[in-house]
Design a protein around this motif. Structure first.
Motif, PDB file in Angstrom:
ATOM      1  N   ARG A  17       0.829  -1.215   0.000  1.00 22.78           N
ATOM      2  CA  ARG A  17       0.000   0.000   0.000  1.00 22.78           C
ATOM      3  C   ARG A  17       0.858   1.258   0.000  1.00 22.78           C
ATOM      4  N   ILE A  18       2.000   1.221   0.673  1.00 19.87           N
ATOM      5  CA  ILE A  18       2.852   2.411   0.760  1.00 19.87           C
ATOM      6  C   ILE A  18       3.645   2.627  -0.527  1.00 19.87           C
ATOM      7  N   THR A  19       4.183   1.544  -1.103  1.00 18.61           N
ATOM      8  CA  THR A  19       5.066   1.674  -2.258  1.00 18.61           C
ATOM      9  C   THR A  19       4.386   1.361  -3.588  1.00 18.61           C
ATOM     10  N   GLY A  20       3.246   0.653  -3.565  1.00 14.90           N
ATOM     11  CA  GLY A  20       2.577   0.243  -4.788  1.00 14.90           C
ATOM     12  C   GLY A  20       3.034  -1.108  -5.305  1.00 14.90           C
ATOM     13  N   LEU A  21       4.167  -1.595  -4.804  1.00 14.70           N
ATOM     14  CA  LEU A  21       4.738  -2.870  -5.244  1.00 14.70           C
ATOM     15  C   LEU A  21       5.273  -3.622  -4.034  1.00 14.70           C
ATOM     16  N   GLY A  22       5.712  -4.869  -4.260  1.00 17.56           N
ATOM     17  CA  GLY A  22       6.468  -5.572  -3.236  1.00 17.56           C
ATOM     18  C   GLY A  22       5.731  -6.640  -2.468  1.00 17.56           C
ATOM     19  N   PHE A  23       4.429  -6.819  -2.708  1.00 19.82           N
ATOM     20  CA  PHE A  23       3.686  -7.782  -1.899  1.00 19.82           C
ATOM     21  C   PHE A  23       4.272  -9.185  -2.034  1.00 19.82           C
ATOM     22  N   MET A  24       4.388  -9.671  -3.264  1.00 14.40           N
ATOM     23  CA  MET A  24       4.893 -11.036  -3.457  1.00 14.40           C
ATOM     24  C   MET A  24       6.386 -11.141  -3.171  1.00 14.40           C
ATOM     25  N   LEU A  25       7.130 -10.058  -3.374  1.00 13.39           N
ATOM     26  CA  LEU A  25       8.557 -10.098  -3.056  1.00 13.39           C
ATOM     27  C   LEU A  25       8.771 -10.343  -1.565  1.00 13.39           C
ATOM     28  N   VAL A  26       7.941  -9.732  -0.739  1.00 10.25           N
ATOM     29  CA  VAL A  26       8.028  -9.955   0.708  1.00 10.25           C
ATOM     30  C   VAL A  26       7.502 -11.335   1.062  1.00 10.25           C
ATOM     31  N   LEU A  27       6.445 -11.753   0.390  1.00 10.96           N
ATOM     32  CA  LEU A  27       5.733 -12.973   0.751  1.00 10.96           C
ATOM     33  C   LEU A  27       6.409 -14.247   0.263  1.00 10.96           C
ATOM     34  N   ILE A  28       7.024 -14.183  -0.916  1.00 10.96           N
ATOM     35  CA  ILE A  28       7.414 -15.400  -1.619  1.00 10.96           C
ATOM     36  C   ILE A  28       8.376 -16.281  -0.828  1.00 10.96           C
ATOM     37  N   GLY A  29       9.412 -15.678  -0.240  1.00  9.59           N
ATOM     38  CA  GLY A  29      10.383 -16.476   0.503  1.00  9.59           C
ATOM     39  C   GLY A  29       9.776 -17.202   1.691  1.00  9.59           C
ATOM     40  N   PRO A  30       9.173 -16.464   2.636  1.00  5.78           N
ATOM     41  CA  PRO A  30       8.567 -17.138   3.793  1.00  5.78           C
ATOM     42  C   PRO A  30       7.482 -18.149   3.416  1.00  5.78           C
ATOM     43  N   PHE A  31       6.646 -17.831   2.433  1.00  2.00           N
ATOM     44  CA  PHE A  31       5.551 -18.739   2.097  1.00  2.00           C
ATOM     45  C   PHE A  31       6.039 -20.011   1.411  1.00  2.00           C
ATOM     46  N   VAL A  32       7.039 -19.898   0.549  1.00  4.82           N
ATOM     47  CA  VAL A  32       7.590 -21.100  -0.079  1.00  4.82           C
ATOM     48  C   VAL A  32       8.268 -21.982   0.959  1.00  4.82           C
ATOM     49  N   LEU A  33       8.933 -21.360   1.925  1.00  4.85           N
ATOM     50  CA  LEU A  33       9.566 -22.134   2.986  1.00  4.85           C
ATOM     51  C   LEU A  33       8.531 -22.793   3.895  1.00  4.85           C
ATOM     52  N   LEU A  34       7.417 -22.100   4.130  1.00  4.07           N
ATOM     53  CA  LEU A  34       6.392 -22.634   5.018  1.00  4.07           C
ATOM     54  C   LEU A  34       5.514 -23.689   4.336  1.00  4.07           C
ATOM     55  N   TYR A  35       5.141 -23.431   3.083  1.00  6.23           N
ATOM     56  CA  TYR A  35       4.134 -24.264   2.426  1.00  6.23           C
ATOM     57  C   TYR A  35       4.659 -25.093   1.251  1.00  6.23           C
ATOM     58  N   GLY A  36       5.892 -24.845   0.814  1.00  7.94           N
ATOM     59  CA  GLY A  36       6.415 -25.548  -0.346  1.00  7.94           C
ATOM     60  C   GLY A  36       6.288 -24.713  -1.609  1.00  7.94           C
ATOM     61  N   GLY A  37       6.946 -25.166  -2.689  1.00  9.00           N
ATOM     62  CA  GLY A  37       7.009 -24.377  -3.907  1.00  9.00           C
ATOM     63  C   GLY A  37       5.665 -24.156  -4.571  1.00  9.00           C
ATOM     64  N   ILE A  38       4.850 -25.184  -4.665  1.00  9.96           N
ATOM     65  CA  ILE A  38       3.569 -25.047  -5.362  1.00  9.96           C
ATOM     66  C   ILE A  38       2.523 -24.379  -4.478  1.00  9.96           C
ATOM     67  N   GLU A  39       2.324 -24.904  -3.280  1.00  9.90           N
ATOM     68  CA  GLU A  39       1.284 -24.366  -2.396  1.00  9.90           C
ATOM     69  C   GLU A  39       1.633 -22.960  -1.921  1.00  9.90           C
ATOM     70  N   GLY A  40       2.924 -22.701  -1.681  1.00 10.99           N
ATOM     71  CA  GLY A  40       3.329 -21.372  -1.221  1.00 10.99           C
ATOM     72  C   GLY A  40       2.982 -20.297  -2.229  1.00 10.99           C
ATOM     73  N   VAL A  41       3.244 -20.563  -3.509  1.00 14.28           N
ATOM     74  CA  VAL A  41       2.897 -19.598  -4.548  1.00 14.28           C
ATOM     75  C   VAL A  41       1.384 -19.498  -4.706  1.00 14.28           C
ATOM     76  N   THR A  42       0.684 -20.631  -4.629  1.00 13.23           N
ATOM     77  CA  THR A  42      -0.771 -20.627  -4.790  1.00 13.23           C
ATOM     78  C   THR A  42      -1.445 -19.785  -3.713  1.00 13.23           C
ATOM     79  N   VAL A  43      -1.014 -19.948  -2.462  1.00 17.20           N
ATOM     80  CA  VAL A  43      -1.566 -19.138  -1.373  1.00 17.20           C
ATOM     81  C   VAL A  43      -1.178 -17.677  -1.567  1.00 17.20           C
ATOM     82  N   GLY A  44       0.089 -17.445  -1.904  1.00 20.37           N
ATOM     83  CA  GLY A  44       0.572 -16.077  -2.061  1.00 20.37           C
ATOM     84  C   GLY A  44      -0.145 -15.323  -3.156  1.00 20.37           C
ATOM     85  N   VAL A  45      -0.393 -15.979  -4.274  1.00 21.50           N
ATOM     86  CA  VAL A  45      -1.075 -15.328  -5.395  1.00 21.50           C
ATOM     87  C   VAL A  45      -2.501 -14.949  -5.013  1.00 21.50           C
ATOM     88  N   LEU A  46      -3.183 -15.823  -4.292  1.00 26.87           N
ATOM     89  CA  LEU A  46      -4.535 -15.508  -3.846  1.00 26.87           C
ATOM     90  C   LEU A  46      -4.536 -14.276  -2.943  1.00 26.87           C
TER      91      LEU A  46
END
Length: 239
Positions: A17-46
């Motif tokens: 909201r502050i920068t206009g960008l960066g949501f998935m950049l912040v999310l991708i690492g932790p979510f892939v580590l937590l949920y795995g490559g496929i599920e982490g991206v699927t949750v993150g994209v939603l």
């Protein structure tokens, strides 16, 4: 695990909201580590779709619809190729690819040749197609779109608004192609709520936190996450 994921979603939404960008950049690492490559991206994209869709009404008047349209339609055409790419890769290779795409996303803005190559209408088509493919494959649609914006001299205020519409469109097609997360619905609902609260909080914090500070926080989290995903992929490949 859910608490860490919710906190990550909240922080990512504030930065978005502050920068206009960066949501998935912040999310991708932790979510892939937590949920795995496929599920982490699927949750993150939603969640990225939710974040962008909530932001659209707040920036509606600043959207450049002509430029936005020329980025969206090539991305929608290229999106199925991203799904095929994901399905063909084994998990270790997918982790390495996601990590590599995250690194590319972080350095793309510092490659002037890329911005110069993605100018004009043909540059918009190329950038949109690359963004649509990358969004389905990794959730990281931002770099090609941002590179086009820099090369084309797109005013920051209009770009920040327009990219929310672009991310919403790419989010819809990505969710349609990848499907919904397999995580328990209550978990997904809590993550969605954390994202929504983050967008609202970010709207209030735009008056307090300078975009430069938010961007620096995003870079620290994103670089750390990308490095960890690459390491995890390398270990999985080795084992």
């Amino acid at each position: 695990m859910l608490l860490v994921a919710a906190l990550t979603a909240f922080v990512a939404a504030v930065i978005q909201r502050i920068t206009g960008l960066g949501f998935m950049l912040v999310l991708i690492g932790p979510f892939v580590l937590l949920y795995g490559g496929i599920e982490g991206v699927t949750v993150g994209v939603l969640l990225a779709l939710i974040a962008a869709a909530i932001a659209v009404p707040l920036v509606w008047r600043e959207v450049d619809w002509r430029r936005t349209g020329w980025l969206i339609w090539p991305g929608l055409v290229a999106a199925p190729a991203g799904l095929l790419f994901v399905r063909l890769l084994p998990e270790p290779a997918l982790l390495l690819t996601i990590g590599a795409l995250a690194v590319f996303a972080l350095v793309a803005g510092r490659i002037p040749q890329l911005s110069r190559a993605l100018t004009g209408r043909s540059g918009a088509v190329a950038a949109g197609a690359a963004a649509g493919f990358m969004n389905v494959a990794s959730g990281l649609a931002g770099p090609p779109v941002a590179a086009h914006a820099v090369g084309d001299g797109w005013p920051q205020r209009s770009f920040s608004a327009s990219v929310q519409v672009i991310f919403t469109a790419f989010g819809v097609i990505t969710v349609a192609l990848r499907g919904l997360p397999t995580e328990p619905p209550i978990d997904v609902a809590l993550l969605a709520a954390a994202t929504a609260v983050g967008i609202v909080a970010g709207s209030a914090l735009t008056r307090v936190i300078p975009p430069l500070i938010a961007r620096r926080a995003m870079l620290v989290i994103a670089w750390s996450g990308a490095a960890l995903v690459i390491v995890r992929g390398a270990i999985a490949l080795w084992v």
